[in-house]
Scaffold this motif. Structure first.
Motif, PDB file in Angstrom:
ATOM      1  N   GLY A  96      -0.283   1.081 -14.241  1.00 14.33           N
ATOM      2  CA  GLY A  96       1.045   0.976 -14.832  1.00 14.33           C
ATOM      3  C   GLY A  96       1.737  -0.345 -14.559  1.00 14.33           C
ATOM      4  O   GLY A  96       2.811  -0.605 -15.081  1.00 14.33           O
ATOM      5  N   VAL A  97       1.129  -1.186 -13.715  1.00 16.57           N
ATOM      6  CA  VAL A  97       1.684  -2.503 -13.411  1.00 16.57           C
ATOM      7  C   VAL A  97       0.717  -3.547 -13.948  1.00 16.57           C
ATOM      8  O   VAL A  97      -0.449  -3.589 -13.554  1.00 16.57           O
ATOM      9  N   GLU A  98       1.183  -4.384 -14.863  1.00 16.88           N
ATOM     10  CA  GLU A  98       0.320  -5.367 -15.506  1.00 16.88           C
ATOM     11  C   GLU A  98      -0.123  -6.466 -14.549  1.00 16.88           C
ATOM     12  O   GLU A  98      -1.253  -6.938 -14.615  1.00 16.88           O
ATOM     13  N   GLU A  99       0.788  -6.891 -13.672  1.00 18.07           N
ATOM     14  CA  GLU A  99       0.504  -8.006 -12.783  1.00 18.07           C
ATOM     15  C   GLU A  99      -0.488  -7.614 -11.694  1.00 18.07           C
ATOM     16  O   GLU A  99      -0.489  -6.495 -11.211  1.00 18.07           O
ATOM     17  N   ILE A 100      -1.306  -8.575 -11.322  1.00 14.79           N
ATOM     18  CA  ILE A 100      -2.202  -8.437 -10.180  1.00 14.79           C
ATOM     19  C   ILE A 100      -1.653  -9.375  -9.107  1.00 14.79           C
ATOM     20  O   ILE A 100      -1.437 -10.559  -9.364  1.00 14.79           O
ATOM     21  N   LEU A 101      -1.397  -8.834  -7.927  1.00 10.68           N
ATOM     22  CA  LEU A 101      -0.851  -9.635  -6.834  1.00 10.68           C
ATOM     23  C   LEU A 101      -2.001 -10.114  -5.957  1.00 10.68           C
ATOM     24  O   LEU A 101      -2.732  -9.314  -5.386  1.00 10.68           O
ATOM     25  N   ASN A 102      -2.157 -11.417  -5.865  1.00 13.88           N
ATOM     26  CA  ASN A 102      -3.211 -12.035  -5.069  1.00 13.88           C
ATOM     27  C   ASN A 102      -2.526 -12.754  -3.916  1.00 13.88           C
ATOM     28  O   ASN A 102      -1.899 -13.795  -4.107  1.00 13.88           O
ATOM     29  N   LEU A 103      -2.625 -12.205  -2.717  1.00 10.62           N
ATOM     30  CA  LEU A 103      -1.912 -12.735  -1.562  1.00 10.62           C
ATOM     31  C   LEU A 103      -2.873 -13.305  -0.538  1.00 10.62           C
ATOM     32  O   LEU A 103      -3.958 -12.762  -0.330  1.00 10.62           O
ATOM     33  N   GLN A 104      -2.456 -14.394   0.112  1.00  6.58           N
ATOM     34  CA  GLN A 104      -3.214 -14.975   1.210  1.00  6.58           C
ATOM     35  C   GLN A 104      -2.249 -15.246   2.360  1.00  6.58           C
ATOM     36  O   GLN A 104      -1.118 -15.655   2.132  1.00  6.58           O
ATOM     37  N   PRO A 105      -2.714 -15.030   3.595  1.00  7.44           N
ATOM     38  CA  PRO A 105      -1.844 -15.323   4.741  1.00  7.44           C
ATOM     39  C   PRO A 105      -1.781 -16.817   5.023  1.00  7.44           C
ATOM     40  O   PRO A 105      -2.701 -17.572   4.708  1.00  7.44           O
ATOM     41  N   LYS A 135       0.837  -1.210   0.000  1.00  9.82           N
ATOM     42  CA  LYS A 135       0.000   0.000   0.000  1.00  9.82           C
ATOM     43  C   LYS A 135       0.867   1.252   0.000  1.00  9.82           C
ATOM     44  O   LYS A 135       0.543   2.229  -0.671  1.00  9.82           O
ATOM     45  N   ARG A 136       1.972   1.231   0.728  1.00  9.30           N
ATOM     46  CA  ARG A 136       2.872   2.389   0.790  1.00  9.30           C
ATOM     47  C   ARG A 136       3.564   2.620  -0.558  1.00  9.30           C
ATOM     48  O   ARG A 136       3.826   3.749  -0.930  1.00  9.30           O
ATOM     49  N   ILE A 137       3.828   1.532  -1.292  1.00  8.79           N
ATOM     50  CA  ILE A 137       4.435   1.663  -2.620  1.00  8.79           C
ATOM     51  C   ILE A 137       3.456   2.303  -3.588  1.00  8.79           C
ATOM     52  O   ILE A 137       3.860   3.005  -4.504  1.00  8.79           O
ATOM     53  N   GLY A 138       2.148   2.078  -3.363  1.00 10.75           N
ATOM     54  CA  GLY A 138       1.152   2.697  -4.230  1.00 10.75           C
ATOM     55  C   GLY A 138       0.095   1.748  -4.752  1.00 10.75           C
ATOM     56  O   GLY A 138      -0.736   2.121  -5.573  1.00 10.75           O
ATOM     57  N   PHE A 139       0.113   0.514  -4.297  1.00  8.09           N
ATOM     58  CA  PHE A 139      -0.888  -0.456  -4.726  1.00  8.09           C
ATOM     59  C   PHE A 139      -2.210  -0.190  -4.015  1.00  8.09           C
ATOM     60  O   PHE A 139      -2.237   0.294  -2.893  1.00  8.09           O
ATOM     61  N   GLU A 140      -3.295  -0.521  -4.703  1.00  7.07           N
ATOM     62  CA  GLU A 140      -4.626  -0.452  -4.108  1.00  7.07           C
ATOM     63  C   GLU A 140      -5.013  -1.862  -3.688  1.00  7.07           C
ATOM     64  O   GLU A 140      -4.770  -2.818  -4.420  1.00  7.07           O
ATOM     65  N   GLU A 141      -5.606  -1.973  -2.504  1.00  6.59           N
ATOM     66  CA  GLU A 141      -5.947  -3.285  -1.956  1.00  6.59           C
ATOM     67  C   GLU A 141      -7.448  -3.514  -2.016  1.00  6.59           C
ATOM     68  O   GLU A 141      -8.234  -2.627  -1.712  1.00  6.59           O
ATOM     69  N   ARG A 142      -7.802  -4.731  -2.411  1.00  9.58           N
ATOM     70  CA  ARG A 142      -9.190  -5.177  -2.401  1.00  9.58           C
ATOM     71  C   ARG A 142      -9.190  -6.522  -1.685  1.00  9.58           C
ATOM     72  O   ARG A 142      -8.324  -7.359  -1.940  1.00  9.58           O
ATOM     73  N   ILE A 143     -10.129  -6.731  -0.781  1.00  9.33           N
ATOM     74  CA  ILE A 143     -10.147  -7.953   0.009  1.00  9.33           C
ATOM     75  C   ILE A 143     -11.416  -8.738  -0.302  1.00  9.33           C
ATOM     76  O   ILE A 143     -12.517  -8.196  -0.263  1.00  9.33           O
ATOM     77  N   GLY A 169     -12.691 -12.360   1.060  1.00  7.54           N
ATOM     78  CA  GLY A 169     -12.394 -13.494   1.941  1.00  7.54           C
ATOM     79  C   GLY A 169     -11.015 -13.300   2.541  1.00  7.54           C
ATOM     80  O   GLY A 169     -10.736 -12.263   3.135  1.00  7.54           O
ATOM     81  N   ASP A 170     -10.148 -14.296   2.378  1.00  9.19           N
ATOM     82  CA  ASP A 170      -8.781 -14.127   2.870  1.00  9.19           C
ATOM     83  C   ASP A 170      -7.819 -13.750   1.749  1.00  9.19           C
ATOM     84  O   ASP A 170      -6.605 -13.702   1.950  1.00  9.19           O
ATOM     85  N   HIS A 171      -8.346 -13.453   0.572  1.00 11.28           N
ATOM     86  CA  HIS A 171      -7.527 -13.024  -0.555  1.00 11.28           C
ATOM     87  C   HIS A 171      -7.383 -11.500  -0.536  1.00 11.28           C
ATOM     88  O   HIS A 171      -8.378 -10.776  -0.549  1.00 11.28           O
ATOM     89  N   HIS A 172      -6.166 -11.035  -0.522  1.00 12.70           N
ATOM     90  CA  HIS A 172      -5.862  -9.606  -0.596  1.00 12.70           C
ATOM     91  C   HIS A 172      -5.318  -9.367  -1.995  1.00 12.70           C
ATOM     92  O   HIS A 172      -4.232  -9.848  -2.331  1.00 12.70           O
ATOM     93  N   ILE A 173      -6.067  -8.629  -2.792  1.00  9.91           N
ATOM     94  CA  ILE A 173      -5.743  -8.427  -4.204  1.00  9.91           C
ATOM     95  C   ILE A 173      -5.202  -7.014  -4.371  1.00  9.91           C
ATOM     96  O   ILE A 173      -5.877  -6.044  -4.027  1.00  9.91           O
ATOM     97  N   PHE A 174      -3.980  -6.920  -4.898  1.00  4.68           N
ATOM     98  CA  PHE A 174      -3.305  -5.630  -5.049  1.00  4.68           C
ATOM     99  C   PHE A 174      -3.136  -5.309  -6.529  1.00  4.68           C
ATOM    100  O   PHE A 174      -2.641  -6.131  -7.297  1.00  4.68           O
ATOM    101  N   THR A 175      -3.568  -4.094  -6.899  1.00  5.41           N
ATOM    102  CA  THR A 175      -3.399  -3.606  -8.262  1.00  5.41           C
ATOM    103  C   THR A 175      -2.790  -2.216  -8.213  1.00  5.41           C
ATOM    104  O   THR A 175      -2.907  -1.506  -7.197  1.00  5.41           O
ATOM    105  N   MET A 176      -2.174  -1.833  -9.316  1.00  6.99           N
ATOM    106  CA  MET A 176      -1.557  -0.512  -9.396  1.00  6.99           C
ATOM    107  C   MET A 176      -1.551  -0.081 -10.858  1.00  6.99           C
ATOM    108  O   MET A 176      -1.194  -0.878 -11.730  1.00  6.99           O
TER     109      MET A 176
END
Length: 84
Positions: free
Chosen positions: A49-58, A30-38, A40-47
């Motif tokens: 200018g960045v093609e990749e979507i980061l889908n993170l789970q703890p 988030k500090r780098i500039g990604f937007e977070e969408r949650i 369930g337990d999936h935290h989806i980060f988009t930004m």
């Protein structure tokens, strides 16, 4: 902020992908500039200018090692830094 700088350095130096706290990883993105969408337990980060979507789970409060590796690759590929 110094804590996030140290975390970024830790991730980029590949010191231990299995030891990165999940909450800190989300804060860093988030500090780098990604937007977070949650969903369930999936935290989806988009930004823009960045093609990749980061889908993170703890996993036990930490980031999954392969997902930390994906974050590192995106940061290096787009030369992302912590914004002010």
């Amino acid at each position: 902020m110094a804590r996030l700088d140290k975390l970024l350095e830790y991730i980029l130096m590949r010191r231990g992908d299995a030891n990165v706290q999940f909450g800190a990883l989300c804060q860093l993105l988030k500090r780098i500039g990604f937007e977070e969408r949650i969903r369930g337990d999936h935290h989806i980060f988009t930004m823009p200018g960045v093609e990749e979507i980061l889908n993170l789970q703890p996993k036990n409060g930490k980031g999954k090692p392969y997902q930390v590796n994906q974050v590192r690759n995106v940061i290096l590929r787009y030369r992302l830094t912590i914004g002010e």
